[in-house]
Scaffold this active site. Sequence first.
Site, PDB file in Angstrom:
ATOM      1  N   GLN A   1     -16.453  -9.515 -74.436  1.00  0.00           N
ATOM      2  CA  GLN A   1     -15.452  -9.180 -73.848  1.00  0.00           C
ATOM      3  C   GLN A   1     -14.114  -9.336 -74.729  1.00  0.00           C
ATOM      4  O   GLN A   1     -13.196  -8.385 -74.455  1.00  0.00           O
ATOM      5  CB  GLN A   1     -15.249 -10.658 -72.927  1.00  0.00           C
ATOM      6  CG  GLN A   1     -16.243 -10.462 -71.474  1.00  0.00           C
ATOM      7  CD  GLN A   1     -16.044 -11.473 -70.580  1.00  0.00           C
ATOM      8  OE1 GLN A   1     -15.046 -12.184 -70.649  1.00  0.00           O
ATOM      9  NE2 GLN A   1     -17.162 -11.318 -69.436  1.00  0.00           N
TER      10      GLN A   1
ATOM     11  N   ASP B   1      -5.415 -29.964 -65.400  1.00  0.00           N
ATOM     12  CA  ASP B   1      -5.515 -31.265 -66.150  1.00  0.00           C
ATOM     13  C   ASP B   1      -4.116 -31.794 -65.808  1.00  0.00           C
ATOM     14  O   ASP B   1      -3.835 -33.017 -65.335  1.00  0.00           O
ATOM     15  CB  ASP B   1      -5.906 -31.236 -67.487  1.00  0.00           C
ATOM     16  CG  ASP B   1      -7.143 -30.713 -67.558  1.00  0.00           C
ATOM     17  OD1 ASP B   1      -8.287 -31.221 -67.022  1.00  0.00           O
ATOM     18  OD2 ASP B   1      -7.492 -29.845 -68.384  1.00  0.00           O
TER      19      ASP B   1
ATOM     20  N   HIS C   1      -9.845 -29.159 -73.095  1.00  0.00           N
ATOM     21  CA  HIS C   1     -10.027 -29.043 -72.040  1.00  0.00           C
ATOM     22  C   HIS C   1     -11.583 -29.845 -71.572  1.00  0.00           C
ATOM     23  O   HIS C   1     -12.565 -29.194 -71.425  1.00  0.00           O
ATOM     24  CB  HIS C   1      -9.844 -27.943 -70.954  1.00  0.00           C
ATOM     25  CG  HIS C   1     -10.546 -27.763 -69.606  1.00  0.00           C
ATOM     26  ND1 HIS C   1     -10.111 -28.786 -68.653  1.00  0.00           N
ATOM     27  CD2 HIS C   1     -11.764 -27.426 -69.072  1.00  0.00           C
ATOM     28  CE1 HIS C   1     -10.543 -28.563 -67.443  1.00  0.00           C
ATOM     29  NE2 HIS C   1     -11.751 -27.722 -67.664  1.00  0.00           N
TER      30      HIS C   1
END
Length: 328
Positions: free
Chosen positions: A112, A159, A187
């Site tokens: 990608q 978050d 994260h």
Amino acid sequence: TRTPVNVTVTGAAGQIGYALLFRIASGQLLGPDTPVRLRLLEITPALKAAEGTAMELDDCAFPLLAGIDISDDPRVAFDGANVALLVGARPRTKGMERGDLLEANGGIFKPQGEAINAVAADDIRVLVVGNPANTNALIAQRHAPDVPAARFTAMTRLDQNRAYSQLAKKLDVTVNDVKRLAIWGNHSATQYPDLFHAEVNGKNAAETVNDQKWIEADFIPTVAKRGAAIIEARGASSAASAANAAIDHVHDWVNGTAEGDFVSAGVVSDGSYGVPAGLISSFPVTSTGGDYEIVQGLAIDDFSRARIDASVAELAEERDAVQGLGLI
Ligand code: NDP
């Protein structure tokens, strides 16, 4: 009429995709004056489901939706992309080692990144949602050498939003009363939601709470483990809230953050706050003119230092692991 902005969404047939696409098409990502063309990327077995979602998008007759293309080829889906939301990822399954997880995601985010490098528009902005988001973003970024590194970001906005809501509940105020509450680091469960620079009605949040035990034993773990609590309660991962945070992240990146406030995003470190340069770590950031910039000059006390260092150490380990696997 303005030229449509090309927005590519990967994992478009998934749960988050289903919550995300309708909001993008309705104008909530880029604003009420910007038409969008959706480019959906899915793995081959999920193309039919993506077509189903596209049929429902058609059936909304959104005035801003200029078209929908669906493909299982990144070179097609990222062609001319101005904004890319990388949601599809390989989830951790039972018994899977971390190396296996990173390797599987390397197989997704490397091609990608290469496709973005080759065919995306010059102003491409990438948000990685699929976990492990920071390291997936790092893999994609390293395979797109012609794209400025700052255009690759990872999502910690959910978050942040969770932290806003927990703090507002504790103090019996609304989220509108809270400002400058940022997430640092990865994260993951090691993330650090920072009340020491946050404000509630203009006063320091940690001082207003005045309960270090609550901050350490309640607030931080509740925010960090909220995803697991949602799965426990709902029987499925959070999806609408994750999509909502992705909208917030890109909206503020493109349209700018409010004067005097900051938000959280995983961005490529320039070495600020002792975070090794090159890691994609969450920081307090502001955006003006379409670029997220790390907020400078915040004083970091020993408590915050230790929390930031622990989460950043985990990011460095993940980077070393993907380096060891030859993924970057
Ligand atoms: P979801 O849409 O629920 O989640 C997608 C990704 O977002 C997961 O990696 C998930 O991580 C992550 N995520 C990040 N933050 C959150 C959060 N707060 N709550 C929940 N998830 C979060 O997954 P589905 O399985 O429903 O859909 C994934 C889709 O992606 C499938 O349709 C699949 O075919 C597709 N896919 C597409 C690829 C591609 O386009 N090349 C590649 C791989 C998959 P976590 O698992 O840790 O919750």
